[in-house]
Motif scaffolding. Structure first.
Motif, PDB file in Angstrom:
ATOM      1  N   ASN A  88       0.854  -1.186   0.000  1.00 12.70           N
ATOM      2  CA  ASN A  88       0.000   0.000   0.000  1.00 12.70           C
ATOM      3  C   ASN A  88       0.892   1.239   0.000  1.00 12.70           C
ATOM      4  N   VAL A  89       1.509   1.506  -1.157  1.00  9.32           N
ATOM      5  CA  VAL A  89       2.453   2.615  -1.295  1.00  9.32           C
ATOM      6  C   VAL A  89       2.011   3.516  -2.441  1.00  9.32           C
ATOM      7  N   SER A  90       2.485   4.743  -2.426  1.00  8.20           N
ATOM      8  CA  SER A  90       2.186   5.669  -3.512  1.00  8.20           C
ATOM      9  C   SER A  90       3.434   6.462  -3.862  1.00  8.20           C
ATOM     10  N   LYS A  91       3.451   6.943  -5.097  1.00 13.24           N
ATOM     11  CA  LYS A  91       4.566   7.757  -5.546  1.00 13.24           C
ATOM     12  C   LYS A  91       4.370   9.180  -5.021  1.00 13.24           C
ATOM     13  N   ILE A  92       5.442   9.794  -4.564  1.00 12.16           N
ATOM     14  CA  ILE A  92       5.396  11.180  -4.105  1.00 12.16           C
ATOM     15  C   ILE A  92       5.396  12.064  -5.341  1.00 12.16           C
ATOM     16  N   THR A  93       4.388  12.906  -5.468  1.00 12.52           N
ATOM     17  CA  THR A  93       4.245  13.722  -6.673  1.00 12.52           C
ATOM     18  C   THR A  93       5.290  14.829  -6.718  1.00 12.52           C
ATOM     19  N   THR A  94       5.580  15.255  -7.921  1.00 15.87           N
ATOM     20  CA  THR A  94       6.517  16.359  -8.119  1.00 15.87           C
ATOM     21  C   THR A  94       5.983  17.623  -7.458  1.00 15.87           C
ATOM     22  N   THR A  95       4.667  17.800  -7.521  1.00 15.59           N
ATOM     23  CA  THR A  95       4.058  18.987  -6.904  1.00 15.59           C
ATOM     24  C   THR A  95       4.318  19.029  -5.408  1.00 15.59           C
ATOM     25  N   LYS A  97       6.720  17.609  -3.826  1.00 18.92           N
ATOM     26  CA  LYS A  97       8.157  17.836  -3.618  1.00 18.92           C
ATOM     27  C   LYS A  97       8.493  19.317  -3.750  1.00 18.92           C
ATOM     28  N   VAL A  98       7.926  19.969  -4.777  1.00 15.55           N
ATOM     29  CA  VAL A  98       8.195  21.386  -5.017  1.00 15.55           C
ATOM     30  C   VAL A  98       7.653  22.232  -3.868  1.00 15.55           C
ATOM     31  N   VAL A  99       6.431  21.933  -3.436  1.00 15.63           N
ATOM     32  CA  VAL A  99       5.827  22.694  -2.339  1.00 15.63           C
ATOM     33  C   VAL A  99       6.649  22.523  -1.064  1.00 15.63           C
ATOM     34  N   PHE A 101       9.841  21.714  -0.827  1.00 18.88           N
ATOM     35  CA  PHE A 101      11.137  22.356  -0.994  1.00 18.88           C
ATOM     36  C   PHE A 101      11.002  23.868  -0.875  1.00 18.88           C
ATOM     37  N   ALA A 102       9.910  24.428  -1.429  1.00 17.44           N
ATOM     38  CA  ALA A 102       9.695  25.881  -1.344  1.00 17.44           C
ATOM     39  C   ALA A 102       9.450  26.317   0.098  1.00 17.44           C
ATOM     40  N   ALA A 103       8.813  25.448   0.883  1.00 24.76           N
ATOM     41  CA  ALA A 103       8.481  25.805   2.265  1.00 24.76           C
ATOM     42  C   ALA A 103       9.683  25.698   3.197  1.00 24.76           C
ATOM     43  N   VAL A 104      10.419  24.590   3.139  1.00 21.00           N
ATOM     44  CA  VAL A 104      11.501  24.376   4.108  1.00 21.00           C
ATOM     45  C   VAL A 104      12.841  24.007   3.470  1.00 21.00           C
ATOM     46  N   GLY A 105      12.906  24.051   2.139  1.00 16.81           N
ATOM     47  CA  GLY A 105      14.176  23.784   1.465  1.00 16.81           C
ATOM     48  C   GLY A 105      14.591  22.330   1.559  1.00 16.81           C
ATOM     49  N   VAL A 106      15.890  22.107   1.715  1.00 14.47           N
ATOM     50  CA  VAL A 106      16.416  20.737   1.749  1.00 14.47           C
ATOM     51  C   VAL A 106      15.974  19.974   2.989  1.00 14.47           C
ATOM     52  N   SER A 108      12.923  19.480   3.760  1.00 17.50           N
ATOM     53  CA  SER A 108      11.614  18.898   3.460  1.00 17.50           C
ATOM     54  C   SER A 108      11.698  17.376   3.587  1.00 17.50           C
ATOM     55  N   SER A 109      10.650  16.763   4.130  1.00 19.42           N
ATOM     56  CA  SER A 109      10.651  15.306   4.297  1.00 19.42           C
ATOM     57  C   SER A 109      10.529  14.581   2.956  1.00 19.42           C
ATOM     58  N   ASN A 110      10.126  15.286   1.906  1.00 18.13           N
ATOM     59  CA  ASN A 110      10.007  14.672   0.581  1.00 18.13           C
ATOM     60  C   ASN A 110      11.257  14.849  -0.272  1.00 18.13           C
ATOM     61  N   PHE A 111      12.205  15.650   0.187  1.00 15.41           N
ATOM     62  CA  PHE A 111      13.409  15.937  -0.587  1.00 15.41           C
ATOM     63  C   PHE A 111      14.215  14.650  -0.781  1.00 15.41           C
ATOM     64  N   GLY A 112      14.451  14.286  -2.038  1.00 15.44           N
ATOM     65  CA  GLY A 112      15.242  13.100  -2.353  1.00 15.44           C
ATOM     66  C   GLY A 112      14.478  11.796  -2.212  1.00 15.44           C
ATOM     67  N   LYS A 113      13.178  11.833  -2.006  1.00 13.47           N
ATOM     68  CA  LYS A 113      12.370  10.631  -1.833  1.00 13.47           C
ATOM     69  C   LYS A 113      11.457  10.463  -3.045  1.00 13.47           C
ATOM     70  N   THR A 114      11.065   9.241  -3.356  1.00 15.12           N
ATOM     71  CA  THR A 114      10.171   8.999  -4.485  1.00 15.12           C
ATOM     72  C   THR A 114       8.896   8.269  -4.093  1.00 15.12           C
ATOM     73  N   MET A 115       8.913   7.506  -3.004  1.00 11.10           N
ATOM     74  CA  MET A 115       7.749   6.701  -2.622  1.00 11.10           C
ATOM     75  C   MET A 115       7.357   6.970  -1.172  1.00 11.10           C
ATOM     76  N   HIS A 116       6.067   6.729  -0.874  1.00 14.87           N
ATOM     77  CA  HIS A 116       5.524   6.930   0.474  1.00 14.87           C
ATOM     78  C   HIS A 116       4.657   5.728   0.836  1.00 14.87           C
ATOM     79  N   CYS A 117       4.865   5.135   2.002  1.00 11.32           N
ATOM     80  CA  CYS A 117       4.064   4.010   2.470  1.00 11.32           C
ATOM     81  C   CYS A 117       2.827   4.562   3.197  1.00 11.32           C
ATOM     82  N   LYS A 118       1.656   4.138   2.754  1.00 10.13           N
ATOM     83  CA  LYS A 118       0.422   4.593   3.383  1.00 10.13           C
ATOM     84  C   LYS A 118       0.134   3.833   4.677  1.00 10.13           C
TER      85      LYS A 118
END
Length: 124
Positions: A88-95, A97-99, A101-106, A108-118
């Motif tokens: 039960n996993v999903s891909k982390i969207t580019t959107t 990641k951008v949001v 990165f814009a909020a907290v920079g490097v 961000s918990s999504n920085f450098g990640k591609t998948m998320h376990c639900k």
């Protein structure tokens, strides 16, 4: 237990998926019971039970992935969480990641990640 016997979908509702039981009986299942519907596989929603009316066998709740019949699931790569083993996993969207990165920079918990376990929340 069950395999996808037909991946053809109608162009208008109601959408029906055909599954084949090990006993050979084919049953119709409404697409509302599936989390993911693809040409080569379907994934049942959590806590959905499918039971064959002929032999009374049920699909185990922990086996939600149903491949197209005569297809070996070993040929398909199914993403699995490295922490809890859930599918039960999903891909982390580019959107997102951008949001992030814009909020907290490097940081961000999504920085450098591609998948998320639900299931457990792990990101990799």
């Amino acid at each position: 237990m069950f395999e996808l016997s037909s991946s053809l979908l109608a162009h208008e509702p109601p959408y029906i998926i055909y599954l084949r039981c090990e006993c050979g009986n084919e049953i119709e299942v409404d697409t509302d019971n599936f989390e993911i519907v693809k040409d080569k596989y379907v994934v049942l929603k959590e806590n959905v039970t499918i039971t064959c009316p002929e032999c009374s066998r049920s699909q185990p709740l922990d086996e939600r992935y149903l491949p197209l019949e005569n297809q070996h699931s070993g040929n398909l790569h199914i993403p699995t969480c490295p922490t809890c083993g859930s599918h039960n996993v999903s891909k982390i969207t580019t959107t997102s990641k951008v949001v992030g990165f814009a909020a907290v920079g490097v940081f961000s918990s999504n920085f450098g990640k591609t998948m998320h376990c639900k299931q457990c929340g792990y990101k990799w």
